[in-house]
Write an enzyme that holds these catalytic residues in place. Structure first.
Site, PDB file in Angstrom:
ATOM      1  N   SER A   1       8.969 -65.585  21.021  1.00 34.95           N
ATOM      2  CA  SER A   1       9.682 -65.221  19.791  1.00 34.95           C
ATOM      3  C   SER A   1      11.165 -65.600  19.864  1.00 34.95           C
ATOM      4  O   SER A   1      11.724 -66.155  18.915  1.00 34.95           O
ATOM      5  CB  SER A   1       9.524 -63.723  19.503  1.00 34.95           C
ATOM      6  OG  SER A   1       9.889 -62.951  20.621  1.00 34.95           O
ATOM      7  N   GLY A   2      11.821 -65.333  21.003  1.00 28.80           N
ATOM      8  CA  GLY A   2      13.241 -65.662  21.125  1.00 28.80           C
ATOM      9  C   GLY A   2      13.505 -67.155  21.137  1.00 28.80           C
ATOM     10  O   GLY A   2      14.426 -67.640  20.477  1.00 28.80           O
TER      11      GLY A   2
ATOM     12  N   GLU B   1       7.964 -75.438  26.710  1.00 29.36           N
ATOM     13  CA  GLU B   1       6.949 -74.387  26.557  1.00 29.36           C
ATOM     14  C   GLU B   1       5.560 -74.984  26.830  1.00 29.36           C
ATOM     15  O   GLU B   1       5.151 -75.927  26.158  1.00 29.36           O
ATOM     16  CB  GLU B   1       6.994 -73.796  25.149  1.00 29.36           C
ATOM     17  CG  GLU B   1       5.841 -72.870  24.790  1.00 29.36           C
ATOM     18  CD  GLU B   1       5.649 -71.714  25.754  1.00 29.36           C
ATOM     19  OE1 GLU B   1       4.513 -71.509  26.219  1.00 29.36           O
ATOM     20  OE2 GLU B   1       6.637 -71.014  26.047  1.00 29.36           O
TER      21      GLU B   1
ATOM     22  N   VAL C   1       8.726 -74.669  33.179  1.00 30.45           N
ATOM     23  CA  VAL C   1      10.008 -74.808  33.877  1.00 30.45           C
ATOM     24  C   VAL C   1       9.759 -74.544  35.363  1.00 30.45           C
ATOM     25  O   VAL C   1       9.188 -73.517  35.729  1.00 30.45           O
ATOM     26  CB  VAL C   1      11.050 -73.804  33.339  1.00 30.45           C
ATOM     27  CG1 VAL C   1      12.355 -73.927  34.118  1.00 30.45           C
ATOM     28  CG2 VAL C   1      11.285 -74.026  31.854  1.00 30.45           C
TER      29      VAL C   1
ATOM     30  N   CYS D   1       7.889 -53.401  25.208  1.00 27.92           N
ATOM     31  CA  CYS D   1       7.390 -52.402  24.259  1.00 27.92           C
ATOM     32  C   CYS D   1       6.943 -51.132  24.972  1.00 27.92           C
ATOM     33  O   CYS D   1       5.755 -50.906  25.199  1.00 27.92           O
ATOM     34  CB  CYS D   1       6.258 -52.941  23.394  1.00 27.92           C
ATOM     35  SG  CYS D   1       5.968 -51.847  21.990  1.00 27.92           S
TER      36      CYS D   1
ATOM     37  N   ASP E   1      13.195 -60.647  26.578  1.00 22.60           N
ATOM     38  CA  ASP E   1      12.724 -59.884  27.733  1.00 22.60           C
ATOM     39  C   ASP E   1      13.263 -60.365  29.072  1.00 22.60           C
ATOM     40  O   ASP E   1      13.264 -59.616  30.047  1.00 22.60           O
ATOM     41  CB  ASP E   1      11.191 -59.922  27.786  1.00 22.60           C
ATOM     42  CG  ASP E   1      10.529 -59.262  26.595  1.00 22.60           C
ATOM     43  OD1 ASP E   1      11.247 -58.640  25.783  1.00 22.60           O
ATOM     44  OD2 ASP E   1       9.290 -59.358  26.464  1.00 22.60           O
TER      45      ASP E   1
ATOM     46  N   LYS F   1      12.623 -53.803  25.565  1.00 25.63           N
ATOM     47  CA  LYS F   1      12.227 -55.205  25.411  1.00 25.63           C
ATOM     48  C   LYS F   1      11.162 -55.298  24.307  1.00 25.63           C
ATOM     49  O   LYS F   1       9.973 -55.107  24.565  1.00 25.63           O
ATOM     50  CB  LYS F   1      11.707 -55.740  26.747  1.00 25.63           C
ATOM     51  CG  LYS F   1      12.776 -55.701  27.849  1.00 25.63           C
ATOM     52  CD  LYS F   1      12.229 -56.151  29.189  1.00 25.63           C
ATOM     53  CE  LYS F   1      13.273 -56.021  30.295  1.00 25.63           C
ATOM     54  NZ  LYS F   1      14.434 -56.906  30.118  1.00 25.63           N
ATOM     55  N   THR F   2      11.604 -55.591  23.082  1.00 30.85           N
ATOM     56  CA  THR F   2      10.700 -55.653  21.931  1.00 30.85           C
ATOM     57  C   THR F   2      11.042 -56.859  21.053  1.00 30.85           C
ATOM     58  O   THR F   2      12.124 -57.430  21.161  1.00 30.85           O
ATOM     59  CB  THR F   2      10.829 -54.384  21.055  1.00 30.85           C
ATOM     60  OG1 THR F   2      12.132 -54.376  20.455  1.00 30.85           O
ATOM     61  CG2 THR F   2      10.640 -53.108  21.865  1.00 30.85           C
TER      62      THR F   2
ATOM     63  N   CYS G   1      10.714 -49.412  17.849  1.00 32.51           N
ATOM     64  CA  CYS G   1       9.376 -49.217  18.395  1.00 32.51           C
ATOM     65  C   CYS G   1       8.552 -48.447  17.371  1.00 32.51           C
ATOM     66  O   CYS G   1       8.700 -47.231  17.240  1.00 32.51           O
ATOM     67  CB  CYS G   1       9.452 -48.439  19.703  1.00 32.51           C
ATOM     68  SG  CYS G   1       7.845 -48.245  20.504  1.00 32.51           S
TER      69      CYS G   1
END
Length: 439
Positions: A42-43, A64, A107, A190, A325, A333-334, A368
């Protein structure tokens, strides 16, 4: 002749690559980008979309390896049978910003002193600026008897694509006995998810008439049920009302899947262990920093990416940034934290590109949505200090049906069409409107 063939191949490779970006050196197995993003979660995707608009797609690359991108917050509902696993995933190619170079490999090594990254297929990529969004790692293997224990029935975990459907199968097959849920003695993504599936299990067993034959047990390593008191008070009321047993400072250390036994250590007295027989076991695995970051000079003492918690710029390397995260930012971390961080990081990078000082600060916002049944949610929102930072002008510590629909139906839409496209930076602006500019 061999040399000529190699030269011909090298020339054609360079021609093919140059169409994708302007500064490739692919002939020597090297490439260069102005902005290199590590990680397509997501980031990583959100920031690559923002960077594309800022500096042009041809100047951005994302490393990725995964062919599929998952909206992981949905796995809580997948494990409870409310959503399908297929609905939580889309091809990575479909979420990668168009024109941005996708380096489809892992990586292997980051060297910030030479501004280079090496991938597992031998490519060396140099960069001017680096965004690290590599997430964290799950460590099922740190629990004796796992991951091989997942081959047995009656055990599942909503944290992995391989095991989330096993949770739903175990829940469907449950007849009577102990349903045990764990929370490990490490940072987790989460932190509410381990108990969300517990509440959904309670709701499912009530719906199917099996609740009276079930003992629901939540064993958490934490000294509290939830880190923010306002929501913890509400959750204690819920577990008492639903006759759920909560044991604090209990850490899962072994699973004897053939015997259906889970062994927990007492963190306040490590010599003391308790064995719980189970007919359903949900495991939240220990988690830790990405090994590539841990093995580099980018890491803090614990192995997390060492960034300024307010600007998300690396404390030692000013051309390196982090999100999500993988960082040591002291908040939960969400995906909600990633959204808020993406807006701040975008602003930080804008300033750095102009040789100016970052001027916008991340307040630690995270969210959350604590799913407490198949139609209710307690929406926890808070900052660095564990103080509620609520979007809506109502008491969000109460269970609400509308919050469930927001979690199950609205948030996936915002994720796919807002966050991943770099258009959603969290609810901050809406909070001000909702509270008439007073928050």
């Amino acid at each position: 002749m061999a040399a000529l063939q190699h030269l011909k191949h090298c020339y054609s490779t360079c021609i093919g690559t140059s169409r994708l970006h302007t500064s490739s050196h692919a002939c020597a197995n090297k490439e260069h980008f102005k902005m290199l993003v590590l990680g397509g979660g997501s980031g990583g995707i959100a920031m690559s979309a923002r960077m594309k608009r800022k500096i042009g797609a041809e100047n951005v690359a994302v490393v990725e390896p995964s062919e599929t991108h998952y909206y992981q917050p949905m796995w809580t509902l997948v494990g409870a049978g409310a959503k399908s696993l297929a609905s939580s995933g889309r091809p990575t190619a479909s979420v990668m910003p168009s024109g941005v170079k996708w380096v489809k490999s892992r990586v292997q090594e980051i060297n910030p002193d030479t501004n280079t990254v090496r991938t597992d297929n031998g490519i060396e990529i140099s960069y001017e600026y680096l965004i690290v969004a590599l997430g964290l790692q799950l460590h099922y293997e740190k629990i004796k008897g796992l991951p091989e224990g997942f081959e047995h029935p009656k055990i599942g975990s909503n944290y992995s694509v391989e095991t989330v459907e096993k949770t739903w199968k175990a829940l469907q097959n449950f007849k009577e006995g102990n349903a045990v849920f764990s929370f490990p003695n490490t940072p987790v993504k989460c932190a509410g998810a381990p108990q969300k599936i517990m509440y959904l299990t309670d709701a499912f067993l009530r719906k199917t008439g099996k609740r009276t034959k079930a003992n629901i047990i939540y064993n958490t390593s934490l000294p509290v049920i939830f880190g923010v008191k306002k929501y913890a008070d509400s959750l204690w009321e819920i577990v008492q009302r639903r006759d759920i047993q909560v044991n604090l400072r209990q850490n899962l250390i072994e699973v004897r899947a053939d015997k259906q036994e889970a062994v927990f250590e007492n963190l306040d007295n490590p010599d003391e262990t308790r064995v719980f027989e189970y007919d359903l076991l949900h495991v939240t695995p220990p988690m830790g920093p990405n090994s590539v970051i841990k093995g580099s000079s980018l890491a803090d003492e614990a192995g997390w990416l060492d960034v300024n918690k307010e600007t998300l710029q690396h404390v030692k390397y000013p051309n390196v940034f982090g999100i999500g995260d993988c960082t040591n930012v002291p908040t939960s971390k969400t995906a909600a934290a990633v959204a808020a961080q993406s807006a701040i990081l975008n602003r930080t990078i804008t300033k750095v590109l102009k040789n100016e000082k970052p001027d916008k600060k991340y307040d630690g916002y995270t969210s959350c949505p604590l799913v407490t049944s198949y139609n209710t949610v307690v929406l926890a929102e808070f900052d660095f200090n564990g103080q509620p930072l609520e979007t809506f002008p109502i008491d969000q510590s109460k269970e609400r049906r509308i919050m469930y629909h927001m979690k199950a139906d609205l948030m996936p839409h915002i994720y796919w069409h807002g966050l991943l496209k770099g258009l959603w930076g969290g609810p901050g602006p809406y909070r001000k409107i909702m509270h008439l500019g007073m928050k």
